[in-house]
Design a protein around this motif. Structure first.
Motif, PDB file in Angstrom:
ATOM      1  N   ILE A 104     -10.272  -1.711  -6.487  1.00 22.19           N
ATOM      2  CA  ILE A 104      -9.041  -0.930  -6.656  1.00 22.19           C
ATOM      3  C   ILE A 104      -9.259   0.206  -7.645  1.00 22.19           C
ATOM      4  O   ILE A 104      -8.682   1.292  -7.514  1.00 22.19           O
ATOM      5  N   TYR A 108       0.403   3.711  -3.064  1.00 25.67           N
ATOM      6  CA  TYR A 108      -0.440   4.879  -2.780  1.00 25.67           C
ATOM      7  C   TYR A 108       0.315   6.034  -2.122  1.00 25.67           C
ATOM      8  O   TYR A 108      -0.134   7.177  -2.193  1.00 25.67           O
ATOM      9  N   GLN A 109       1.450   5.754  -1.481  1.00 29.11           N
ATOM     10  CA  GLN A 109       2.225   6.838  -0.866  1.00 29.11           C
ATOM     11  C   GLN A 109       3.415   7.225  -1.736  1.00 29.11           C
ATOM     12  O   GLN A 109       3.692   8.409  -1.916  1.00 29.11           O
ATOM     13  N   ALA A 158      -5.390  -3.077  -0.504  1.00 29.60           N
ATOM     14  CA  ALA A 158      -4.809  -3.676   0.700  1.00 29.60           C
ATOM     15  C   ALA A 158      -5.395  -5.055   0.969  1.00 29.60           C
ATOM     16  O   ALA A 158      -4.663  -6.007   1.290  1.00 29.60           O
ATOM     17  N   VAL A 173      -1.143   7.369   3.460  1.00 31.04           N
ATOM     18  CA  VAL A 173      -2.040   6.219   3.463  1.00 31.04           C
ATOM     19  C   VAL A 173      -3.256   6.540   4.330  1.00 31.04           C
ATOM     20  O   VAL A 173      -3.127   7.202   5.377  1.00 31.04           O
ATOM     21  N   VAL A 211      -3.392   5.758  -9.542  1.00 28.59           N
ATOM     22  CA  VAL A 211      -2.959   6.678  -8.484  1.00 28.59           C
ATOM     23  C   VAL A 211      -2.214   7.839  -9.144  1.00 28.59           C
ATOM     24  O   VAL A 211      -1.040   7.734  -9.468  1.00 28.59           O
ATOM     25  N   LEU A 254      -6.815   2.698   7.627  1.00 25.67           N
ATOM     26  CA  LEU A 254      -6.618   1.458   6.864  1.00 25.67           C
ATOM     27  C   LEU A 254      -5.775   0.421   7.617  1.00 25.67           C
ATOM     28  O   LEU A 254      -6.139  -0.762   7.645  1.00 25.67           O
ATOM     29  N   VAL A 287       0.834  -1.205   0.000  1.00 28.39           N
ATOM     30  CA  VAL A 287       0.000   0.000   0.000  1.00 28.39           C
ATOM     31  C   VAL A 287       0.869   1.255   0.000  1.00 28.39           C
ATOM     32  O   VAL A 287       0.612   2.214  -0.748  1.00 28.39           O
ATOM     33  N   MET A 331     -10.329   7.413  -3.844  1.00 29.08           N
ATOM     34  CA  MET A 331      -9.048   6.871  -3.400  1.00 29.08           C
ATOM     35  C   MET A 331      -9.189   6.071  -2.111  1.00 29.08           C
ATOM     36  O   MET A 331      -8.456   5.102  -1.885  1.00 29.08           O
ATOM     37  N   SER A 346     -10.369   2.669  -3.160  1.00 31.53           N
ATOM     38  CA  SER A 346      -9.309   2.032  -3.951  1.00 31.53           C
ATOM     39  C   SER A 346      -8.213   1.466  -3.062  1.00 31.53           C
ATOM     40  O   SER A 346      -7.782   0.321  -3.238  1.00 31.53           O
ATOM     41  N   SER A 347      -7.762   2.243  -2.082  1.00 29.25           N
ATOM     42  CA  SER A 347      -6.664   1.783  -1.224  1.00 29.25           C
ATOM     43  C   SER A 347      -7.097   0.618  -0.337  1.00 29.25           C
ATOM     44  O   SER A 347      -6.325  -0.314  -0.099  1.00 29.25           O
TER      45      SER A 347
END
Length: 814
Positions: free
Chosen positions: A721, A637-638, A734, A654, A648, A658, A633, A726, A729-730
């Protein structure tokens, strides 16, 4: 059908609005907001941003300015709105202030020039009187004139000091503006009466309607994510594709469309009931928009898998010659029993989210638990009913023809595959262990750089009004204007009202200078001083956006700052500050929750497998898969790795809840896979197979169903996803990544290798503990033994176990 109808009725009668924000009472930000509400009238409420831009990029005309001013006046009348600021009036006020300061500087300079001239004239007169010998006669008059000049100079110096303070304040706030430099973009700032998380959607919609229903010709209007809400869609194309992939896996595994369609149908019914129940609760509970989608995500994936376990068991029994009705009951009493146990494990883990003490997170866990409960109930009620309705058509035509031609079956495994099983070599076990641990460790490395936060406007869909507003503000006013900070400073006051007022102004300037001197601060503007002169508040615009690391550091710096000795540290509020507080609270709760889940894991596995080694390695395997999922993740995402593939476009922190949410969900699913892989190993060992051979036999028995279940779950979660939101999606990434890692790397690669290396020690349990532990008949072994004995096909507990499903293997009885 009756339950689906009832939940649908409840939805239409009781459903309410979903929230687009998260809050935790008692955080530092919440405390500052409460203090501001009590000290300043109209402060402490939520805020919203409306962005106007001219279509051709030219400055707004006077007519357009007047029309926008009319819209602001109309919006100010909306119920729930405290005030709406006309951007052009604000800009004019700033210009007037600047002009007043300039005029004041000119007057001050003129006054000083007059004083200097008067002083020079006085000095000349004194010199002439002294030369004429008349100084004694005129000295008193000259001294009086000198005292007047000195008094006037002192007044001017005080005025100059105040003027310099005003000029400095204006310079500090010069980067704060509501009209862009090119005059083609303006910000309309809205203040609500309620706190940000309590502003109703009706109020927001009413405000947006004012600006949208009667557009200003030649302009475009966008709304920030502090006022506009993007409701994520419950059903999207990507999710449908995920279900289709799951259907393909079911067809390949079961070989019949009816067999493949039945788990999907029952899962959809269960998801419909669970989602409608969750949505009907939104009228009485503050529910985030992501909460029902999480329930849908879990219910769909788990519902398909649980139905598959029972259908697969039933099909195997039919192919062995069992009678239809009897096979349905036996499948429900064995595989269905395992489903109830597996579902209970996930249920407990999700309800455990309430132990964090964080309201919105506990509600997510509870809604997820509702989805799991419905999925289990559907699996053990609706699935058997539908199996009865479809009859033998659950088998393919070839399977039915083979069964008819065989004139029955003896229930034995005819292919002799179990006899061909050989234990893996120790060298191979060491290699598999090393590869699995090294791979998981490498994948987990990015988790060391984990930063938590909430998605800002940059994370919204690129075609949304929130994204357009965010980028317009960033391009024309600077990124920090998307998340300004509200800083509160306590003042020392004074013995009298006049002294307190003078002291407050000096301390206000002192605090402003201290704030402005900090790195990563673009502008500081004083907002006001409380009536009792004990508190001042400031708007601080950081260089970075609300989710940037520099802004987080700035909030921490301010909270440790005490610019006025003895007055205490500064307080910070605002959207960025609130998100930081939520992230910190969640981070503090995560270790405790993770410890509870690990303890729960050891207890559950100890009861099921009656072993010390198995619970320990299985729990450590879960920890590895959890941090590997977090690492994935963070990387995507980061850091933005493979961002183009996963959609993304703007990497950032993040999602703050989560990691905690992932613990509960992934733990439950990991325990499912451990159950379906491990019980076969345990059963083979108890029936007399050498420990290392039993590992391979159990693995062969459970690998097919675990593979299918993991692919199905990965497909369903993976469909989310590609959600435009977002947040969704995240979470989907995950869960999908975590499930696949846990199933294929931990349960099917690492665990068998470790079990092989442990040998007989894998099943060691102190005798005193063995006597204390209850008999947990997870997969209905007693029922199967009685059924086998009644048929007279063999001694109880001696039936061979064919390959194909872990729920075809019964655990030992103590």
């Amino acid at each position: 059908m009756a339950l689906l109808l009832a939940s649908g009725t409840a939805f239409f009668l009781f459903s309410g609005d979903l929230e687009d924000s998260f809050s935790i009472p008692g955080t530092p930000t919440d405390e500052v907001n409460q203090q501001l509400s009590s000290e300043f009238e109209g402060m402490g409420g939520g805020a919203g941003t409306v962005v106007y831009q001219t279509e051709d990029g030219t400055p707004f005309t006077e007519e357009q300015q007047e029309q926008i001013a009319d819209r602001t006046e109309e919006a100010a009348e909306v119920d729930g709105v405290e005030d709406v600021i006309d951007p052009f009036a604000t800009d004019e006020e700033v210009a007037d202030q600047r002009q007043e300061l300039e005029d004041g500087r000119e007057e001050l300079d003129d006054g000083l020039a007059e004083l200097d001239a008067g002083q020079e004239e006085l000095d000349e007169g004194r010199a002439q009187a002294e030369m004429a010998g008349m100084l004694d006669q005129v000295e008193d008059d000259l001294d009086f004139q000198q005292s007047q000049i000195d008094d006037n100079r002192e007044v001017i110096e005080e005025q100059e000091e105040e003027l310099e303070r005003g000029e400095a304040m204006l310079e500090m706030s010069s980067e704060i503006s509501t009209v862009s430099d090119d005059g083609a973009t303006v910000l309309v700032n809205i203040a609500f009466t309620d706190a940000q998380e309590e502003v109703s959607q009706e109020t927001r919609d009413a405000v947006m309607a004012v600006f949208e229903s009667d557009p200003v010709p030649g302009t475009e209007v966008e709304f920030g994510n502090d006022i506009a809400m993007s409701m994520p869609s419950l059903v999207s194309t990507a999710e449908v594709i995920g279900v289709i992939v799951a259907g393909v896996v079911l067809v390949v595994m079961l070989g019949t469309l009816i067999g493949a369609g039945l788990p999907i149908l029952t899962a959809l019914v269960g998801v419909g009931i669970a989602t409608l129940i969750a949505m009907s609760l939104s009228g009485v509970l503050e529910m985030a928009s992501v909460t029902p989608i999480l329930g849908l995500m879990l219910g769909l994936a788990v519902g398909i898998d649980y139905a598959l376990f029972i259908v697969n068991r039933h099909r195997r029994q039919l192919k062995e010659g069992a009678e239809l009705t009897e096979s349905i009951g036996l499948a429900n009493g064995t595989a269905g029993n395992a489903v109830v146990f597996a579902g209970t494990t996930v249920l407990v883990a999700l309800l455990g989210l309430n132990l964090t003490g964080i309201g919105f997170l506990g509600l997510m866990g509870s809604v997820g638990a509702i989805a799991i409960t419905i999925a289990v109930l559907i699996a053990v009620t609706l699935v058997p009913a539908l199996l009865s309705l479809v009859g033998m058509r659950i088998l393919s035509r070839k399977e039915r023809a083979r069964l008819d031609g065989a004139d029955g079956a003896d229930g034995k495994h005819r292919h002799g595959e179990q006899d061909e099983v050989r234990p893996m070599s120790t060298g191979r076990a060491l290699l598999r262990t090393g590869v699995a641990v090294l791979a998981l460790g490498i994948i987990a490395l990015p988790a060391l750089d984990l930063r938590l936060g909430m998605p800002d406007g940059a994370a919204e869909p690129t075609d949304s009004t929130q994204y357009a507003a965010y980028t317009a503000v960033e391009e024309n006013f600077g990124e920090g204007m998307n998340g300004p900070l509200l800083v509160a400073a306590d003042l020392t006051g004074g013995p009298t009202k006049e002294a307190a007022e003078e002291q407050a102004e000096e301390e206000q300037f002192q605090v402003a200078e201290e704030l402005y001197s900090r790195d990563d601060v673009t502008a500081v503007a004083p907002i006001g001083i409380s009536d009792d002169h004990t508190m001042a508040i400031f708007q601080v615009v950081p260089e970075g956006g609300p989710s940037s690391e520099s802004t987080e550091d700035l909030v921490d710096t301010f909270r440790d700052l005490e610019p006025i000795e003895g007055a205490g540290p500064l307080g910070v509020a605002g959207m960025a500050s609130g998100n930081i507080d939520i992230s910190d609270t969640l981070s503090d709760a995560l270790p405790t929750y993770l410890s509870v889940v690990m303890g729960l894991s050891v207890v559950i596995l100890l009861l099921v497998f009656r072993s010390i080694f198995v619970p320990v390695v299985a729990t450590l395997g879960f920890i590895l898969s959890y941090f590997a999922a977090l690492g994935g993740v963070v990387a995507v995402y980061q850091w933005g790795w493979l961002g183009a593939i996963f959609g993304v476009e703007n990497p950032g922190p993040v999602l703050n809840f989560l990691p905690t949410l992932l613990v509960g969900i992934l733990f439950g699913l990991a325990m499912d896979y451990m159950l379906f892989i491990g019980t076969g190993m345990r059963e083979a060992y108890v029936r007399g197979a050498p420990a290392r051979l039993a590992v391979q036999q159990g693995f062969r028995a459970g690998r097919a169903v675990v593979t299918a279940a993991a692919i199905i779950m990965g497909s369903v979660f993976g469909g989310f996803i590609f959600s435009e939101t977002m947040m969704i999606s995240s979470i989907g990434f995950a869960l999908a990544f975590g499930v696949l890692i846990d199933a294929f790397v931990v349960r099917m690669l690492l665990i068998p290798a470790l079990m092989h290396l442990a040998g007989d020690g894998a099943w060691w349990l102190p005798k005193w503990l063995d006597r204390l532990l209850p008999d947990i008949d997870v997969e209905g072994s007693a029922l199967e033994e009685r059924h086998t004995h009644a048929e007279g096909t063999g001694e109880p507990g001696t039936a061979e176990v064919p390959e194909g499903s872990a729920d075809e293997v019964a655990p030992s009885r103590s």
